[in-house]
Motif scaffolding. Sequence first.
Motif, mmCIF file in Angstrom:
data_model
loop_
_atom_site.group_PDB
_atom_site.id
_atom_site.type_symbol
_atom_site.label_atom_id
_atom_site.label_comp_id
_atom_site.label_asym_id
_atom_site.label_seq_id
_atom_site.Cartn_x
_atom_site.Cartn_y
_atom_site.Cartn_z
ATOM 1 N N LEU A 208 -0.480 -0.087 -9.883
ATOM 2 C CA LEU A 208 0.372 0.920 -10.529
ATOM 3 C C LEU A 208 -0.446 2.142 -10.927
ATOM 4 O O LEU A 208 -0.050 3.290 -10.706
ATOM 5 C CB LEU A 208 1.009 0.330 -11.791
ATOM 6 C CG LEU A 208 2.316 -0.418 -11.579
ATOM 7 C CD1 LEU A 208 2.671 -1.183 -12.839
ATOM 8 C CD2 LEU A 208 3.430 0.546 -11.221
ATOM 9 N N TYR B 46 -1.429 -7.313 -6.619
ATOM 10 C CA TYR B 46 -0.031 -7.680 -6.832
ATOM 11 C C TYR B 46 0.082 -8.831 -7.821
ATOM 12 O O TYR B 46 -0.825 -9.647 -7.940
ATOM 13 C CB TYR B 46 0.623 -8.090 -5.510
ATOM 14 C CG TYR B 46 0.796 -6.920 -4.574
ATOM 15 C CD1 TYR B 46 1.967 -6.174 -4.571
ATOM 16 C CD2 TYR B 46 -0.233 -6.545 -3.725
ATOM 17 C CE1 TYR B 46 2.116 -5.082 -3.734
ATOM 18 C CE2 TYR B 46 -0.092 -5.455 -2.879
ATOM 19 C CZ TYR B 46 1.078 -4.727 -2.885
ATOM 20 O OH TYR B 46 1.226 -3.654 -2.070
ATOM 21 N N ARG C 265 -1.090 4.141 -7.996
ATOM 22 C CA ARG C 265 0.102 4.892 -7.583
ATOM 23 C C ARG C 265 0.321 6.093 -8.504
ATOM 24 O O ARG C 265 0.737 7.153 -8.057
ATOM 25 C CB ARG C 265 1.349 3.997 -7.624
ATOM 26 C CG ARG C 265 1.336 2.849 -6.653
ATOM 27 C CD ARG C 265 1.713 3.316 -5.241
ATOM 28 N NE ARG C 265 1.343 2.317 -4.249
ATOM 29 C CZ ARG C 265 2.103 1.274 -3.907
ATOM 30 N NH1 ARG C 265 3.289 1.110 -4.485
ATOM 31 N NH2 ARG C 265 1.698 0.413 -3.011
ATOM 32 N N GLY D 206 6.327 -2.144 -11.001
ATOM 33 C CA GLY D 206 5.275 -3.151 -11.049
ATOM 34 C C GLY D 206 5.415 -3.976 -12.313
ATOM 35 O O GLY D 206 6.248 -3.685 -13.178
ATOM 36 N N PRO E 114 3.632 -4.835 -7.523
ATOM 37 C CA PRO E 114 2.298 -4.298 -7.827
ATOM 38 C C PRO E 114 1.892 -4.639 -9.259
ATOM 39 O O PRO E 114 2.755 -4.715 -10.138
ATOM 40 C CB PRO E 114 2.494 -2.798 -7.679
ATOM 41 C CG PRO E 114 3.621 -2.643 -6.725
ATOM 42 C CD PRO E 114 4.528 -3.812 -6.975
ATOM 43 N N SER F 213 10.818 5.607 -2.797
ATOM 44 C CA SER F 213 9.634 6.380 -3.208
ATOM 45 C C SER F 213 9.188 6.035 -4.633
ATOM 46 O O SER F 213 8.097 6.410 -5.048
ATOM 47 C CB SER F 213 9.947 7.869 -3.110
ATOM 48 O OG SER F 213 11.123 8.140 -3.846
ATOM 49 N N ASP F 214 10.026 5.324 -5.381
ATOM 50 C CA ASP F 214 9.626 4.928 -6.736
ATOM 51 C C ASP F 214 8.798 3.648 -6.664
ATOM 52 O O ASP F 214 8.936 2.874 -5.727
ATOM 53 C CB ASP F 214 10.861 4.645 -7.607
ATOM 54 C CG ASP F 214 11.802 5.839 -7.637
ATOM 55 O OD1 ASP F 214 11.307 6.988 -7.527
ATOM 56 O OD2 ASP F 214 13.022 5.629 -7.760
ATOM 57 N N THR F 215 7.947 3.441 -7.668
ATOM 58 C CA THR F 215 7.175 2.198 -7.704
ATOM 59 C C THR F 215 7.550 1.404 -8.936
ATOM 60 O O THR F 215 7.581 1.951 -10.037
ATOM 61 C CB THR F 215 5.668 2.495 -7.788
ATOM 62 O OG1 THR F 215 5.317 3.315 -6.685
ATOM 63 C CG2 THR F 215 4.861 1.205 -7.737
#
Length: 657
Positions: free
Chosen positions: A232, A220, A235, A294, A227, A290-292
Motif C-alpha cells: 500500500l 500481500y 502504491r 489493502g 495488498p 485504478s483504486d487500491t
Amino acid sequence: MSDTIAKLEHQLQILQAELRQREYEIDLLRETATAVGSELNLDKVLQLIAERARELIDAETLLIPILNRECDEYTYRAGAGRGVEEIVGESLPLDFGVCGWVWEHKRPWWRGMLDELSEAEKNRWEKEAGTLIMVPLIGREHFLGGIAGINKRGGEEFSRQDLNLLSLFASQVAIAIENAMAVHRLDQAREEAETYQNELQQLNSRLQATNQELEFLSLYDPLTALPNRSLLRDRIQQGLAAAQRDGGGLAVLVIDLDRFKEINDALGHEVGDQLLKQVSNRFAAELRHSDTIGRLGGDEFAVVLAPAETQAVTRVANALLEALATPFIIGSHRLAVTASIGIALYPEHGEDAGTLFQHADAAMYAAKRDRCSVGFYNSEVEENSLGRLTLVSDLRHALNESEFELYYQPKLDLASNNIIGVEALARWPHRKRGLVMPDSFIPALEQTGLIQQFNFWVLDAALEQCAAWQARGWSLGVAVNLPVTSLLDPNFVGELAQRLERWELWDKLTLEITENLFLSDYDRLTEVFGQLRDLGVNFSIDDFGTGHSSLSRLRQLPVSELKIDRSFVMGMAQNADDATIVRSTIDLAHNLGHAVVAEGVENDSILQQLKQLDCDIIQGYHISRPLPVAEFEAFVEDAAWPIARPQEQHLGFLKPG
Ligand code: C2E
Ligand code: CA
Ligand code: CA
C-alpha cells in the motif's frame, strides 16, 4: 597286417573326431568372441558368455560370479543350465566358497588342484568342490570375477582340457566384459547425472515457487490476498509521484471495523477470519480498478484513491459503509458490522505516505470516538490522537495507583417510588485531561489487556461501598458493568466468589452485560451464569435493543432484568418508533419473567410515560446524574426518593404474570 591297418584306421578315426571337436571348439570361441565383442549391454554379454561356456565344457550348470565395485562381495550375474534361477542375483561375501579361493589365489580351480593341496585342505575342498571348475576373469585393468562350471554332463569329471579351453575362453571374453562394464558404468553415470539434473530442476522450481510465495507474503495479506501495508505504501508513493507530475490529488482512507474484537473473542478466530474475507470482498466490489484496497492488519483496511476530490472521496467512503449494511452470514451466525473511516488528502493533510497514513489513522480514531462513521483529518484530530498514545501508558499507571473512581447513579423503583440500588460507573480524574469518561478509556483497557485487572478493581470498590452502605442501614443493590469476555475468563467465578464471601454480600450484586453476550459460546455461558446465579448474583442485559439478541436463549438464561438502551428511552417523546420499541420490550420482558429498567430518563414526562407502560425501574438524569460517593450520599439524605427498607428489597424480583 590287416590288424595293423584296422588299428591305424581306428586311431585315425579318433584323431579325426578330436580334430572335429577342436574345430568345433575353435568355431565356438571365435563366434563367441565376435558375438560378445559386438554387444555392449553388460547383462546380455554375461548371459551369452554363460551359455557359450556351458556348451564349451559341457557343464550341467554354468555361473558367472562378478566382483562388485567395492571388491567386498561378488554376485552371480548370469548363468545357464540347471537351477540357475535360484542362484543368479545372489551376492556373497568375498571369501566365500571356491570363488573365494579363486579370488585369493588368482588361479583357476579344478579337481586336479586337489593334488597340490595339504591333506587338511584337500579333505575340505574335495567334498565341497570336487565337481567344480572355475577360471578367473582378468581384464586389462581389473580383476573382474570368474566363470564357474558345476558337474560335467554325463557324470564324468572336468578334464585338464576343459580347464585349458575355459581359460582360453575366459581370456578372450574378459576384455569384452570389461568394455561392457565400462559402458554400463558410463550409462549408470549418465542416468545418475540425469536424475541429479531432474532433482536439480525440481529443486529450482521449488525454490522459485518459494520465492514467489515469499514475495507474495511480503506484499500481500495471506488471509484476504489484499495488498499489505508495504505494498500500500508503495502504491501511495506511486500515486504521489503521479499526482505531483500532473498536479492532481490523492486520498488515503483508513477503515476500522467497529466491535470486531467482540465478535472475534466471542465466536472465535475462524468466524473472525471469514468475516474479514467477506468484508474485503464487499469493499473490493465498490472500488474501481485504478483504486487500491489493502489490509493493514487486524480489522483495519486502507484504500488509496486517485485523483481525489473531497466530494468524490466522501461518496466512496459512504459506498464502503453502505456495502456493510446487509448483515453477514457466517455459518449459523448473522452478523451486523459497522465501520469507521478516517481520510487524509494529498496535498492538504500530508505530502508523504507515512504522514498520510498516520493522519488518516488519527481521523479514523476521532470518527470512532465521536461515533460519526466518516471523518476527514484536521489538526484538532491530531491533538486527540497524540492523547491516545499517551493514554495507554497513563492507563497502566492509573490502574497501579488506583486513580480510577466510581460514580454511582441511582435506580428508582416506579411502583414503590424507592431508590433500590445504584449503577457503578467508572471515571478517571486525569491530571491534565480533567474527568475522563469510560467510553474513552474502556476500549483502550480492552485493547491493552488491562480490562480484567480493571474489572476486579471495579468489583472490589463497588462491593466495599455496598457493604459500607449496608452497615449504615442502607439496603442498596449495586450494579457493575462487565464485558462478557471477562465473565467467561476461567478464573472469574472463583475470584468473584471470594469477594462476595469477604463482604458477606449475597443477592446484592447485579452484573450488567451487554446484549452481545449472545454471540458467545452458549454452553459455556449457561454454565457460568448458573454458577454465578448460585452465588446470588443477578444479571441484567444492558443496552437492550442495540445488539444481537436471541429470544430463545434469553428465555433460558437466569436473567433478572432487561435494560432498555437509553437511545430508545430518550427518543420516546418525539419518535413513535422508539416508543413502540420501549413498549414492546417491556411486554416482552414481562412475558419472559424479567424486570425492565429504562435508562436515560431525563424528564418527568418520560417518567410518566414509562409508568403508564408498566416499566419497573428507571435510571437517568431526571433522578440524578452519576455522582461521586459523597455527593450520592448527600442526594440520598435529601430524601426526595427514599431508600427501600430491607424488607421491601426489589432488586432482581420477578414480576408476576
Ligand atoms: P452504560 O452501561 O449504558 O451506562 C449508562 C450510561 O448512560 C452512563 O454513561 C451514564 O452516565 C449515562 N446516562 C445515565 N443517565 C443518563 C441520562 O439521563 N441521559 C444521558 N444522556 N445519559 C445518561 P457513562 O458513565 O459515560 O458510561 C458509558 C458506558 O461505559 C457505560 O454504558 C458502560 O458500558 C461503560 N462503563 C462505565 N463504567 C464501566 C465500568 O466500570 N466497567 C465497564 N466494563 N464498563 C463501564
Ligand atoms: Ca450499564
Ligand atoms: Ca446501557
